[in-house]
Design a protein around this motif. Structure first.
Motif, PDB file in Angstrom:
ATOM      1  N   SER A 261      25.921 -19.764 -17.160  1.00 26.28           N
ATOM      2  CA  SER A 261      25.868 -18.926 -15.965  1.00 26.28           C
ATOM      3  C   SER A 261      27.269 -18.717 -15.391  1.00 26.28           C
ATOM      4  O   SER A 261      27.635 -17.604 -15.004  1.00 26.28           O
ATOM      5  CB  SER A 261      24.957 -19.547 -14.907  1.00 26.28           C
ATOM      6  OG  SER A 261      23.615 -19.554 -15.329  1.00 26.28           O
ATOM      7  N   SER A 262      28.062 -19.789 -15.355  1.00 25.91           N
ATOM      8  CA  SER A 262      29.439 -19.670 -14.865  1.00 25.91           C
ATOM      9  C   SER A 262      30.248 -18.742 -15.759  1.00 25.91           C
ATOM     10  O   SER A 262      31.086 -17.961 -15.287  1.00 25.91           O
ATOM     11  CB  SER A 262      30.098 -21.048 -14.793  1.00 25.91           C
ATOM     12  OG  SER A 262      29.471 -21.856 -13.820  1.00 25.91           O
ATOM     13  N   ALA A 263      29.994 -18.809 -17.067  1.00 29.09           N
ATOM     14  CA  ALA A 263      30.681 -17.915 -18.000  1.00 29.09           C
ATOM     15  C   ALA A 263      30.311 -16.458 -17.738  1.00 29.09           C
ATOM     16  O   ALA A 263      31.160 -15.565 -17.837  1.00 29.09           O
ATOM     17  CB  ALA A 263      30.338 -18.302 -19.440  1.00 29.09           C
ATOM     18  N   VAL A 264      29.043 -16.213 -17.391  1.00 32.24           N
ATOM     19  CA  VAL A 264      28.604 -14.849 -17.077  1.00 32.24           C
ATOM     20  C   VAL A 264      29.320 -14.340 -15.832  1.00 32.24           C
ATOM     21  O   VAL A 264      29.789 -13.194 -15.790  1.00 32.24           O
ATOM     22  CB  VAL A 264      27.075 -14.796 -16.882  1.00 32.24           C
ATOM     23  CG1 VAL A 264      26.653 -13.434 -16.316  1.00 32.24           C
ATOM     24  CG2 VAL A 264      26.355 -15.058 -18.197  1.00 32.24           C
ATOM     25  N   PHE A 265      29.419 -15.177 -14.803  1.00 27.02           N
ATOM     26  CA  PHE A 265      30.128 -14.770 -13.586  1.00 27.02           C
ATOM     27  C   PHE A 265      31.604 -14.503 -13.878  1.00 27.02           C
ATOM     28  O   PHE A 265      32.193 -13.559 -13.342  1.00 27.02           O
ATOM     29  CB  PHE A 265      29.997 -15.843 -12.507  1.00 27.02           C
ATOM     30  CG  PHE A 265      28.663 -15.859 -11.821  1.00 27.02           C
ATOM     31  CD1 PHE A 265      28.249 -14.774 -11.062  1.00 27.02           C
ATOM     32  CD2 PHE A 265      27.823 -16.951 -11.925  1.00 27.02           C
ATOM     33  CE1 PHE A 265      27.018 -14.780 -10.421  1.00 27.02           C
ATOM     34  CE2 PHE A 265      26.594 -16.974 -11.290  1.00 27.02           C
ATOM     35  CZ  PHE A 265      26.184 -15.876 -10.531  1.00 27.02           C
ATOM     36  N   ALA A 266      32.211 -15.336 -14.734  1.00 26.27           N
ATOM     37  CA  ALA A 266      33.609 -15.123 -15.110  1.00 26.27           C
ATOM     38  C   ALA A 266      33.772 -13.802 -15.854  1.00 26.27           C
ATOM     39  O   ALA A 266      34.731 -13.053 -15.619  1.00 26.27           O
ATOM     40  CB  ALA A 266      34.102 -16.285 -15.973  1.00 26.27           C
TER      41      ALA A 266
ATOM     42  N   THR B  56      33.626 -14.826  -5.422  1.00 27.42           N
ATOM     43  CA  THR B  56      32.905 -15.775  -4.576  1.00 27.42           C
ATOM     44  C   THR B  56      31.699 -16.339  -5.316  1.00 27.42           C
ATOM     45  O   THR B  56      31.420 -17.550  -5.260  1.00 27.42           O
ATOM     46  CB  THR B  56      32.452 -15.103  -3.272  1.00 27.42           C
ATOM     47  OG1 THR B  56      33.592 -14.577  -2.579  1.00 27.42           O
ATOM     48  CG2 THR B  56      31.745 -16.103  -2.359  1.00 27.42           C
ATOM     49  N   LEU B  57      30.981 -15.475  -6.042  1.00 28.70           N
ATOM     50  CA  LEU B  57      29.832 -15.935  -6.828  1.00 28.70           C
ATOM     51  C   LEU B  57      30.278 -16.881  -7.939  1.00 28.70           C
ATOM     52  O   LEU B  57      29.605 -17.885  -8.224  1.00 28.70           O
ATOM     53  CB  LEU B  57      29.082 -14.742  -7.422  1.00 28.70           C
ATOM     54  CG  LEU B  57      28.488 -13.728  -6.437  1.00 28.70           C
ATOM     55  CD1 LEU B  57      27.668 -12.686  -7.192  1.00 28.70           C
ATOM     56  CD2 LEU B  57      27.644 -14.426  -5.390  1.00 28.70           C
ATOM     57  N   LEU B  58      31.389 -16.572  -8.578  1.00 30.61           N
ATOM     58  CA  LEU B  58      31.915 -17.437  -9.635  1.00 30.61           C
ATOM     59  C   LEU B  58      32.261 -18.807  -9.068  1.00 30.61           C
ATOM     60  O   LEU B  58      31.922 -19.839  -9.672  1.00 30.61           O
ATOM     61  CB  LEU B  58      33.147 -16.800 -10.275  1.00 30.61           C
ATOM     62  CG  LEU B  58      33.932 -17.677 -11.264  1.00 30.61           C
ATOM     63  CD1 LEU B  58      33.044 -18.105 -12.431  1.00 30.61           C
ATOM     64  CD2 LEU B  58      35.175 -16.942 -11.759  1.00 30.61           C
TER      65      LEU B  58
ATOM     66  N   LEU C 218      29.129 -25.009  -0.133  1.00 34.75           N
ATOM     67  CA  LEU C 218      28.709 -24.445   1.148  1.00 34.75           C
ATOM     68  C   LEU C 218      29.726 -23.425   1.661  1.00 34.75           C
ATOM     69  O   LEU C 218      29.354 -22.434   2.298  1.00 34.75           O
ATOM     70  CB  LEU C 218      28.530 -25.561   2.185  1.00 34.75           C
ATOM     71  CG  LEU C 218      27.293 -26.432   2.018  1.00 34.75           C
ATOM     72  CD1 LEU C 218      27.285 -27.546   3.065  1.00 34.75           C
ATOM     73  CD2 LEU C 218      26.025 -25.592   2.143  1.00 34.75           C
ATOM     74  N   LEU C 219      31.000 -23.655   1.377  1.00 32.28           N
ATOM     75  CA  LEU C 219      32.027 -22.692   1.772  1.00 32.28           C
ATOM     76  C   LEU C 219      31.781 -21.343   1.115  1.00 32.28           C
ATOM     77  O   LEU C 219      31.884 -20.290   1.771  1.00 32.28           O
ATOM     78  CB  LEU C 219      33.417 -23.224   1.392  1.00 32.28           C
ATOM     79  CG  LEU C 219      34.592 -22.259   1.619  1.00 32.28           C
ATOM     80  CD1 LEU C 219      34.720 -21.897   3.095  1.00 32.28           C
ATOM     81  CD2 LEU C 219      35.892 -22.879   1.106  1.00 32.28           C
ATOM     82  N   THR C 220      31.438 -21.355  -0.158  1.00 28.23           N
ATOM     83  CA  THR C 220      31.188 -20.079  -0.847  1.00 28.23           C
ATOM     84  C   THR C 220      29.955 -19.375  -0.280  1.00 28.23           C
ATOM     85  O   THR C 220      29.924 -18.149  -0.185  1.00 28.23           O
ATOM     86  CB  THR C 220      30.990 -20.303  -2.362  1.00 28.23           C
ATOM     87  OG1 THR C 220      29.790 -21.043  -2.608  1.00 28.23           O
ATOM     88  CG2 THR C 220      32.175 -21.050  -2.960  1.00 28.23           C
ATOM     89  N   ILE C 221      28.946 -20.148   0.116  1.00 27.24           N
ATOM     90  CA  ILE C 221      27.726 -19.562   0.675  1.00 27.24           C
ATOM     91  C   ILE C 221      27.988 -19.010   2.075  1.00 27.24           C
ATOM     92  O   ILE C 221      27.544 -17.908   2.423  1.00 27.24           O
ATOM     93  CB  ILE C 221      26.594 -20.602   0.710  1.00 27.24           C
ATOM     94  CG1 ILE C 221      26.230 -21.047  -0.709  1.00 27.24           C
ATOM     95  CG2 ILE C 221      25.368 -20.047   1.427  1.00 27.24           C
ATOM     96  CD1 ILE C 221      25.772 -19.933  -1.614  1.00 27.24           C
TER      97      ILE C 221
END
Length: 202
Positions: free
Chosen positions: A161-166, A122-124, A93-96
């Motif tokens: 998906s996390s790897a893509v953001f990274a 932030t998205l990562l 929620l903090l990131t959102i």
């Protein structure tokens, strides 16, 4: 460990925070109207002169919407909550809640390195929180209760998906303007995971 009613309360609270974050995204656009009036500019200038802000608003609206949808998919497998689940959920929620800030920076500074890294970072962080939530649900049977287990495909979708953001963060550091384009790879994780799991027979 609370029962099903309490897990629903957590979802309702989360939905409320996401709704507020979506509302905050549009405030920089509404603030443009008084400025146009003071400068005696036509109403159409609110659009023609602020494409970067409008695009950043639409991008973050879609991103938050996608994250919210994914969050609900995770909580379909939750029947009760643990301390770990609540803590990670609040981190998410903090990131959102934070996202409207880098979104406004994008509208003003576009491809400046700090802005790109702040936004993509932030998205990562948000994606990593989702992955952590899935790990908690998979490992804690009390959290899952009588719900269906989280399938392997869903878990690996979050990992990819996390790897893509990274990767987007790394590319954004090297070539800031190209960092956003890496996000297009998010359209493919499901197909990649299905193919990989098919080869391993899972």
């Amino acid at each position: 460990m609370e029962q099903k009613k309490s897990s629903e309360r957590l979802v309702f609270f989360t939905d409320a925070v996401v709704a507020i974050a979506l509302t905050l995204l549009v405030l920089p656009l509404t603030d443009l109207v008084p400025e146009l009036v003071v400068e005696h500019k036509p109403a159409v200038a609110a659009v023609t002169g602020n494409w970067s802000k409008i695009i950043s608003f639409l991008l973050s609206f879609v991103v938050i919407g996608r994250f919210w949808s994914v969050h609900h998919r995770i909580f379909e497998h939750v029947r009760a909550y643990s301390t770990a689940l609540v803590r990670v959920n609040f981190c998410w929620l903090l990131t959102i809640a934070l996202l409207p800030f880098p979104t406004e920076l994008i509208g003003a500074y576009q491809s400046e390195r700090f802005t790109v890294l702040f936004y993509l970072g932030t998205l990562l962080a948000s994606s990593l929180c989702h992955t952590a939530l899935v790990v908690i649900v998979r490992r804690d049977p009390q959290v899952r209760g009588d719900a269906e287990p989280v399938p392997d495909e869903m878990f690996w979708n979050f990992v990819v998906s996390s790897a893509v953001f990274a990767l987007a963060v790394v590319v954004g550091f090297i070539k800031p303007g190209f960092g956003y384009f890496v996000l297009l790879l998010l359209a493919f994780p499901s197909a990649v995971v299905r193919r990989a799991l098919g080869r391993t027979g899972k």
